[in-house]
Design a protein around this motif. Structure first.
Motif, PDB file in Angstrom:
ATOM      1  N   ALA A  86      36.689  46.764  34.461  1.00 33.66           N
ATOM      2  CA  ALA A  86      36.820  45.768  34.899  1.00 33.66           C
ATOM      3  C   ALA A  86      35.887  45.857  36.293  1.00 33.66           C
ATOM      4  O   ALA A  86      35.436  44.933  36.838  1.00 33.66           O
ATOM      5  N   ILE A  87      35.928  46.917  37.306  1.00 34.77           N
ATOM      6  CA  ILE A  87      35.724  47.341  38.718  1.00 34.77           C
ATOM      7  C   ILE A  87      34.089  46.989  38.226  1.00 34.77           C
ATOM      8  O   ILE A  87      32.984  46.650  38.780  1.00 34.77           O
ATOM      9  N   TYR A  88      33.794  48.509  37.315  1.00 39.78           N
ATOM     10  CA  TYR A  88      32.144  48.116  37.572  1.00 39.78           C
ATOM     11  C   TYR A  88      31.960  46.993  36.897  1.00 39.78           C
ATOM     12  O   TYR A  88      30.889  46.973  37.238  1.00 39.78           O
ATOM     13  N   GLY A  91      29.318  40.668  38.427  1.00 38.58           N
ATOM     14  CA  GLY A  91      28.984  39.524  39.209  1.00 38.58           C
ATOM     15  C   GLY A  91      30.843  39.390  38.622  1.00 38.58           C
ATOM     16  O   GLY A  91      31.594  39.009  37.609  1.00 38.58           O
ATOM     17  N   ILE A  92      31.201  38.773  39.343  1.00 40.99           N
ATOM     18  CA  ILE A  92      33.034  37.538  38.781  1.00 40.99           C
ATOM     19  C   ILE A  92      32.921  36.739  37.937  1.00 40.99           C
ATOM     20  O   ILE A  92      33.710  36.938  37.021  1.00 40.99           O
ATOM     21  N   LYS A  93      32.281  35.867  37.839  1.00 44.91           N
ATOM     22  CA  LYS A  93      31.656  35.082  36.670  1.00 44.91           C
ATOM     23  C   LYS A  93      31.511  35.335  35.617  1.00 44.91           C
ATOM     24  O   LYS A  93      32.621  35.021  34.464  1.00 44.91           O
ATOM     25  N   PHE A  94      30.633  36.578  35.430  1.00 49.55           N
ATOM     26  CA  PHE A  94      30.044  37.160  34.312  1.00 49.55           C
ATOM     27  C   PHE A  94      31.907  38.105  33.717  1.00 49.55           C
ATOM     28  O   PHE A  94      31.929  37.825  32.821  1.00 49.55           O
ATOM     29  N   THR A  95      32.126  38.798  34.819  1.00 43.14           N
ATOM     30  CA  THR A  95      33.110  39.638  34.565  1.00 43.14           C
ATOM     31  C   THR A  95      34.271  38.570  33.838  1.00 43.14           C
ATOM     32  O   THR A  95      35.615  38.681  32.400  1.00 43.14           O
ATOM     33  N   THR A 126      31.463  44.351  39.656  1.00 43.12           N
ATOM     34  CA  THR A 126      30.366  45.026  40.789  1.00 43.12           C
ATOM     35  C   THR A 126      28.394  45.103  40.425  1.00 43.12           C
ATOM     36  O   THR A 126      27.565  45.285  41.227  1.00 43.12           O
ATOM     37  N   SER A 127      27.980  45.355  38.911  1.00 42.31           N
ATOM     38  CA  SER A 127      27.435  45.186  38.621  1.00 42.31           C
ATOM     39  C   SER A 127      26.835  43.552  38.030  1.00 42.31           C
ATOM     40  O   SER A 127      26.064  43.733  37.760  1.00 42.31           O
TER      41      SER A 127
END
Length: 177
Positions: free
Chosen positions: A127-129, A135-139, A132-133
């Motif tokens: 989730a952190i990766y 963005g929050i929306k995609f994650t 950072t890679s």
């Protein structure tokens, strides 16, 4: 003859390595090194996991696991599987010994499938990766859809498979090969 049959996959890969090395020596050696590094990484990671699973087997009573991950555990099973999968670290092959232990101790297939799915999509390092890679929306979209998908998949597996039928291939059968 049984030994050849039992290790046929290994021999097919070995022949494949030899053919690849014969056709392109540099690529063959690179594939061999990559395979060797993967095996070494697995050998360093798997023994501690197997020790941890053995300790879990002795420390966690069957009744306790059934209470939190059994067929009648309800929301506890979902939350417990979610927490176990989120705090996980390491590649997915580390989760399989734990999943087998859970299955042996009476956990529901639904929660085991959900646990494995959470391990792949929502564990903290992943989730952190992603955050950072990508963005929050995609994650958030990826994790939410993944969790729903794996939970539904767990329900489907529970409808089609009985827990004991998944465990029918035991060590006794392996020894007789």
């Amino acid at each position: 003859m049984n030994a050849l049959k039992r290790y046929r996959f290994f021999f097919v890969l070995l022949i494949g390595f030899l053919i690849l090395t014969f056709l392109n020596q540099r690529l063959g050696w690179k594939a061999f090194q990559l395979t060797g590094n993967s095996i070494i990484n697995m050998l360093f990671l798997l023994p501690p996991v197997l020790i941890f699973v053995s300790l879990l087997d002795k420390w966690v009573e069957k009744e306790t696991l059934i209470k939190y991950m059994g067929k009648k555990s309800g929301i506890y099973g979902t939350v417990f599987s979610l927490v176990l999968g989120v705090i996980a670290a390491g590649p997915l092959y580390v989760a399989f010994p734990m999943a087998v232990l859970f299955l042996q101790k009476g956990a529901s297939i639904r929660y085991i499938v959900f646990f494995l799915g959470v391990w792949t999509t929502a564990k903290i390092p992943t989730a952190i990766y992603e955050f950072t890679s990508f963005g929050i929306k995609f994650t958030l979209i990826h994790i939410c859809f993944g969790l729903v998908f794996y939970y539904i998949l767990g329900i489907i597996y529970e409808k089609f498979y009985e827990g004991r039928s998944l465990m029918k291939y035991e060590l006794n059968e392996e020894k007789s090969m």
